[in-house]
Design a protein around this motif. Structure first.
Motif, PDB file in Angstrom:
ATOM      1  N   ALA A 152       9.199   3.439   2.123  1.00 40.13           N
ATOM      2  CA  ALA A 152       8.435   2.813   1.037  1.00 40.13           C
ATOM      3  C   ALA A 152       8.208   3.765  -0.140  1.00 40.13           C
ATOM      4  O   ALA A 152       7.611   3.374  -1.137  1.00 40.13           O
ATOM      5  CB  ALA A 152       7.084   2.321   1.576  1.00 40.13           C
ATOM      6  N   SER A 153       8.697   4.982  -0.028  1.00 43.17           N
ATOM      7  CA  SER A 153       8.489   5.980  -1.087  1.00 43.17           C
ATOM      8  C   SER A 153       9.543   5.845  -2.184  1.00 43.17           C
ATOM      9  O   SER A 153      10.502   5.089  -2.069  1.00 43.17           O
ATOM     10  CB  SER A 153       8.556   7.396  -0.493  1.00 43.17           C
ATOM     11  N   VAL A 154       9.384   6.638  -3.224  1.00 43.64           N
ATOM     12  CA  VAL A 154      10.325   6.671  -4.334  1.00 43.64           C
ATOM     13  C   VAL A 154      11.726   7.091  -3.861  1.00 43.64           C
ATOM     14  O   VAL A 154      12.727   6.705  -4.460  1.00 43.64           O
ATOM     15  CB  VAL A 154       9.807   7.599  -5.458  1.00 43.64           C
ATOM     16  N   PHE A 155      11.817   7.842  -2.756  1.00 41.01           N
ATOM     17  CA  PHE A 155      13.109   8.317  -2.254  1.00 41.01           C
ATOM     18  C   PHE A 155      13.781   7.312  -1.325  1.00 41.01           C
ATOM     19  O   PHE A 155      14.978   7.400  -1.079  1.00 41.01           O
ATOM     20  CB  PHE A 155      12.946   9.661  -1.535  1.00 41.01           C
ATOM     21  N   GLY A 156      12.998   6.385  -0.752  1.00 35.69           N
ATOM     22  CA  GLY A 156      13.554   5.370   0.125  1.00 35.69           C
ATOM     23  C   GLY A 156      13.904   5.845   1.518  1.00 35.69           C
ATOM     24  O   GLY A 156      14.356   5.068   2.348  1.00 35.69           O
ATOM     25  N   GLN A 157      13.709   7.114   1.769  1.00 34.50           N
ATOM     26  CA  GLN A 157      13.985   7.692   3.084  1.00 34.50           C
ATOM     27  C   GLN A 157      13.349   9.072   3.194  1.00 34.50           C
ATOM     28  O   GLN A 157      12.877   9.622   2.203  1.00 34.50           O
ATOM     29  CB  GLN A 157      15.475   7.760   3.349  1.00 34.50           C
ATOM     30  N   ARG A 158      13.364   9.613   4.399  1.00 33.70           N
ATOM     31  CA  ARG A 158      12.756  10.929   4.619  1.00 33.70           C
ATOM     32  C   ARG A 158      13.532  12.012   3.874  1.00 33.70           C
ATOM     33  O   ARG A 158      14.744  11.921   3.717  1.00 33.70           O
ATOM     34  CB  ARG A 158      12.723  11.239   6.116  1.00 33.70           C
ATOM     35  N   VAL A 159      12.793  13.036   3.444  1.00 33.09           N
ATOM     36  CA  VAL A 159      13.412  14.161   2.752  1.00 33.09           C
ATOM     37  C   VAL A 159      13.037  15.464   3.455  1.00 33.09           C
ATOM     38  O   VAL A 159      11.995  15.579   4.091  1.00 33.09           O
ATOM     39  CB  VAL A 159      13.007  14.226   1.259  1.00 33.09           C
ATOM     40  N   VAL A 160      13.917  16.443   3.322  1.00 33.49           N
ATOM     41  CA  VAL A 160      13.697  17.778   3.872  1.00 33.49           C
ATOM     42  C   VAL A 160      12.653  18.484   3.013  1.00 33.49           C
ATOM     43  O   VAL A 160      12.637  18.337   1.787  1.00 33.49           O
ATOM     44  CB  VAL A 160      15.025  18.573   3.880  1.00 33.49           C
TER      45      VAL A 160
END
Length: 133
Positions: free
Chosen positions: A44-52
């Motif tokens: 649901a974030s601006v990135f659409g997925q998990r980030v390192v």
């Protein structure tokens, strides 16, 4: 100071950060931001997925300075970082450092430090300052 060291010398390393490494870094650093750990939150974030974690990615500079570029290692004196884009879990990222200045009066070296993702996009850029043997 290494007698063969010169401006323009460089080193790089490519890494794909795993789920386990991200979780270990979260535990060690205490940075449990759900953008790194929670798939549903990150979706649901601006990135659409998990980030390192940005600092986990930036730790590749330490690998290069302490174990790759300088034969006798180096001692960090400073590091500037600018985070330009996210690194996604499972995405290859290449960290590079290049000597841009060597002080004549002391064994202190300044390097350009850059991380690039698999699409060729700069994700981190900065400058490293180290003392060398």
């Amino acid at each position: 100071m290494s007698k063969t060291m010169k401006v323009g010398d460089s080193a790089s390393v490519t890494k794909v950060f795993t789920e386990e490494e991200v979780r270990q870094f979260a535990t060690i650093s205490g940075d449990t931001n759900p953008i790194h750990l929670d798939k549903e939150f990150a979706a649901a974030s601006v990135f659409g997925q998990r980030v390192v974690h940005g600092m986990l990615t930036a730790s590749l500079f330490s690998t290069l300075l302490g174990a790759k570029l300088f034969e006798d290692g180096a001692i960090y004196l400073g590091q500037s970082l600018s985070f330009k884009a996210p690194v996604l879990l499972g995405e290859a990222v290449t960290a590079s450092v290049e000597i841009i200045k060597i002080r004549e009066d002391k064994p202190i070296v300044t390097l350009r430090a850059v991380c690039v993702n698999s699409k060729g996009q700069v994700v981190i850029e900065g400058e490293s300052i180290v003392k060398v043997a």
